[in-house]
Design a protein around this motif. Structure first.
Motif, short mmCIF file in Angstrom:
data_model
loop_
_atom_site.label_atom_id
_atom_site.label_comp_id
_atom_site.label_asym_id
_atom_site.label_seq_id
_atom_site.Cartn_x
_atom_site.Cartn_y
_atom_site.Cartn_z
N LEU A 88 3.22 8.15 -8.14
CA LEU A 88 2.08 9.06 -8.05
C LEU A 88 1.30 8.85 -6.75
CD1 LEU A 88 0.74 8.98 -11.72
CD2 LEU A 88 2.15 10.71 -10.58
N GLU A 89 1.12 7.60 -6.37
CA GLU A 89 0.34 7.34 -5.16
C GLU A 89 1.08 7.82 -3.92
OE1 GLU A 89 -1.41 3.48 -4.87
OE2 GLU A 89 -2.80 4.10 -6.45
N ARG A 90 2.39 7.59 -3.91
CA ARG A 90 3.15 8.09 -2.77
C ARG A 90 3.12 9.61 -2.75
NH1 ARG A 90 8.24 3.97 -3.96
NH2 ARG A 90 6.93 2.10 -3.93
N ALA A 91 3.23 10.21 -3.93
CA ALA A 91 3.24 11.66 -4.01
C ALA A 91 1.91 12.25 -3.57
CB ALA A 91 3.58 12.12 -5.43
N SER A 92 0.81 11.62 -3.97
CA SER A 92 -0.45 12.26 -3.61
C SER A 92 -0.74 12.08 -2.12
CB SER A 92 -1.60 11.79 -4.50
OG SER A 92 -2.01 10.52 -4.11
N ALA A 93 -0.32 10.97 -1.56
CA ALA A 93 -0.46 10.82 -0.10
C ALA A 93 0.42 11.85 0.61
CB ALA A 93 -0.07 9.41 0.33
N PHE A 94 1.61 12.07 0.06
CA PHE A 94 2.50 13.08 0.63
C PHE A 94 1.83 14.45 0.63
CE2 PHE A 94 5.46 16.53 -0.40
CZ PHE A 94 6.26 16.52 0.74
N ARG A 95 1.27 14.83 -0.52
CA ARG A 95 0.62 16.15 -0.63
C ARG A 95 -0.55 16.28 0.31
NH1 ARG A 95 1.02 15.86 -6.11
NH2 ARG A 95 2.65 17.15 -7.06
N ARG A 96 -1.29 15.19 0.45
CA ARG A 96 -2.48 15.24 1.31
C ARG A 96 -2.08 15.61 2.73
NH1 ARG A 96 -4.14 10.37 0.22
NH2 ARG A 96 -3.68 9.46 2.25
N LEU A 97 -0.95 15.07 3.19
CA LEU A 97 -0.53 15.30 4.57
C LEU A 97 0.36 16.53 4.73
CD1 LEU A 97 0.24 11.66 5.70
CD2 LEU A 97 -1.75 13.05 6.26
N ALA A 98 1.22 16.75 3.75
CA ALA A 98 2.23 17.81 3.91
C ALA A 98 1.73 19.15 3.38
CB ALA A 98 3.52 17.41 3.19
N GLY A 99 0.59 19.12 2.70
CA GLY A 99 0.08 20.36 2.12
C GLY A 99 0.28 20.34 0.62
N ASP A 158 0.84 -1.19 0.00
CA ASP A 158 0.00 0.00 0.00
C ASP A 158 0.88 1.25 0.00
OD1 ASP A 158 -1.68 2.11 0.56
OD2 ASP A 158 -2.98 0.91 1.87
N ASP A 159 1.11 1.79 -1.19
CA ASP A 159 2.02 2.92 -1.33
C ASP A 159 1.57 4.13 -0.54
OD1 ASP A 159 4.14 2.10 -3.24
OD2 ASP A 159 2.42 1.63 -4.48
N ALA A 160 0.26 4.38 -0.56
CA ALA A 160 -0.24 5.54 0.17
C ALA A 160 0.05 5.37 1.66
CB ALA A 160 -1.74 5.70 -0.07
N HIS A 161 -0.18 4.17 2.15
CA HIS A 161 0.09 3.92 3.56
C HIS A 161 1.56 4.11 3.90
CE1 HIS A 161 1.03 1.01 6.91
NE2 HIS A 161 0.21 1.87 7.50
N GLY A 162 2.43 3.62 3.04
CA GLY A 162 3.85 3.79 3.26
C GLY A 162 4.23 5.26 3.33
N ALA A 163 3.67 6.03 2.41
CA ALA A 163 3.96 7.47 2.39
C ALA A 163 3.46 8.13 3.67
CB ALA A 163 3.31 8.11 1.17
N GLU A 164 2.28 7.70 4.13
CA GLU A 164 1.74 8.27 5.36
C GLU A 164 2.68 8.00 6.54
OE1 GLU A 164 -2.71 7.36 3.83
OE2 GLU A 164 -2.15 6.59 5.83
N LEU A 165 3.17 6.77 6.61
CA LEU A 165 4.11 6.44 7.69
C LEU A 165 5.30 7.39 7.67
CD1 LEU A 165 4.28 2.53 7.49
CD2 LEU A 165 3.21 3.93 9.27
N ALA A 166 5.83 7.60 6.48
CA ALA A 166 7.03 8.44 6.36
C ALA A 166 6.72 9.87 6.77
CB ALA A 166 7.53 8.40 4.91
N VAL A 167 5.64 10.41 6.23
CA VAL A 167 5.34 11.82 6.46
C VAL A 167 4.96 12.05 7.93
CG1 VAL A 167 3.83 13.74 5.85
CG2 VAL A 167 4.67 12.20 4.07
#
Lengths: 303, 303
Positions: free
Chosen positions: B164-175, B131-140
């Motif tokens: 893309l999925e990691r990036a959009s999860a990143f944007r969702r959390l980081a702004g 789950d790329d989005a989940h991974g990105a969330e963990l990181a952020v």
DNA sequence: TTGAAAGCGATACCAT
DNA sequence: ATGGTATCGCTTTCAA
């Protein structure tokens, strides 16, 4: 059988999608067209290229390969070996991550032939390995051909026969007083060794490294000291581990052990053994190849 | 059967070293206790951990695994698939190096079940991925929990859905205005991106990288700029590719995709399918794990 | 040239 | 509880 009958049958066979059952034919022919590859190399650094060679050589002959990763666990190894024997493999290739250690399982009394590749086998077995001395010669002569005079060798622990063989070939060519530094197979050891050398005032202009990780550490260490590679110092690695060698700055000139070819030969050998051929036991050392990238400079680099 | 007879037989069986022939029993039971793993991932970065999981889950059940490396060659893939079908594999696991590309071979009408892992499958197939989005969330969230406010994301080409999925999860959390830089999956891109960022005056204090190679480039780039990691900037990678993550300076805090677990599940699933179980098709995304090393600093690093 | 039968090693089922 | 027999899919051998 008549020519026309033959083609007719073939046509019909293709039409109905006939597919001979390898289990059934194996039952009768006592061959499964299957071999096993046993390995304790978790990273796959050595196993994967080797496996690629084995597979490539055997797929045309209809042979498939069981891959069994045993993680240095004797019980697990036994389980895998039993499973393979049950499945009537035609042979087993044992591989590992160093040539001076055996796998944690005794393969010497199996009902199928065993070939050892990049791992130690019992006496009278057939064991493939790359020729470490030859690889070292390639590296050192390359450095010398580039005009480098003060050579050093930075390598892994002296508990590894591979390290010793490379080191003694190095000394033979570079002179018995040329420095040989044993440490770990890591980048940090490479950096550390460089700092030590430069601090001690000993400043070689050609460095042969025991593997690519060390070489990468060496290159990084030199850059941090402000020493130009390949301008002032040439560096040669060992392994041609693409992921390390191609990403270093500059890309690493390094010795390739031709593991794929080693795998090819091991595969063909285990099959031949299975077909009853009698082959000479003993070590079979395959020559290495020098892969020139940018870390040595000189004419060889101009292309 | 009588108890005594049973033990007597067992004793004799052990004595004469009786070993049931899996070929013969497979012939009758129509099961070979064999599955195939098809991959186009040459480095084995994804395949090896996955394979380890598959193998670990199935070895107890007496199942062995054929590994077939197909190198993106459709003809070679066909040959391997045919060979496996001839050998009556109970199922096939298809794996690759990215989840948005399919292997160069059509596996949709085979007489055996196919499960896809880390590669795209046809509609209605079972496809495992992390789950790329989940991974990105963990990181952020890790970076934010450490007090980092100005986050940036340096990642691979936007042609990769994973990126893309990691990036959009990143944007969702980081702004949505937090910078996202797409480039290559390489160290040199990581270094380059850092130089660009610092030149532009944009100086994040927390950087989430699309993979470990990029992260390593980022860390090296920062060191060369004289910026302290983790003192001034925290860096998180993605992949937990031991060989990269553990050798970087400092060692890399990174997201682990749990490929071994993914392999376990894929293995069990393909077996279940083979036993006639009906399972829901579709994507199955497995959660990631954050592996804390030294590149972020903060309390999490004090243990 | 073609067809029929035996057998590879294990299992399942039916008679004893 | 035991022994016999058919079967899986293919190859080999022998007869017709």
């Amino acid at each position: 059988m008549g020519e026309e009958t033959r083609t007719r049958i073939k046509r019909i066979a293709a039409e109905i999608g006939f597919r001979p059952n390898a289990l059934a034919r194996g039952l009768l022919s006592r061959r499964s067209f299957t071999i096993g590859l046993l390995t304790n190399d978790t990273y796959g650094r050595f196993t994967l290229p080797l496996m690629a060679g084995v597979s490539e050589a055997l797929v045309d002959r209809g042979v498939s390969v069981f891959l069994c990763a045993i993680e240095d666990d004797p019980a697990l190894a036994r389980v895998h070996v039993e499973a393979m024997l049950d499945k009537q493999v035609d042979g087993i290739i044992a591989t590992g991550k160093r040539t001076d250690r055996a796998l944690p399982v005794d393969l010497s009394d199996l009902p199928v032939p065993v070939v050892y590749a990049f791992t130690a086998g019992p006496p009278n077995s057939i064991t493939y390995a790359s020729d470490d001395a030859h690889g070292a010669e390639l590296a050192v002569t390359h450095l010398m051909a580039l005009g480098r005079k003060r050579l050093a060798h930075i390598t892994g622990p002296d508990a590894f026969i591979a390290a010793l063989e490379r080191a003694s070939a190095f000394r033979r060519l570079a002179g018995s007083d040329a420095p040989v530094l044993h440490g770990q197979w890591t980048e940090s050891w490479g950096r550390e060794a460089i700092l030590d050398l430069w601090k001690s005032g000993e400043r070689p202009d050609g460095i042969f490294c025991g593997n690519d990780m060390i070489a990468r550490g060496v290159i990084d260490g030199l850059r941090e000291l402000g020493v130009s590679v390949p301008g002032e110092v040439s560096v040669v690695g060992f392994d041609n581990w693409e992921i390390v060698a191609a990403q270093s700055r500059p890309p690493l000139t390094t010795v390739d052990m031709n593991l794929k070819e080693l795998g090819r030969q091991a595969g063909l050998t285990v099959l031949a053994l299975g077909e009853g051929e009698k082959l000479e036991p003993g070590w079979r050392k395959l020559p290495c190849t020098l892969l020139v990238r940018g870390s040595c400079g000189g004419a060889a680099n101009d292309r």
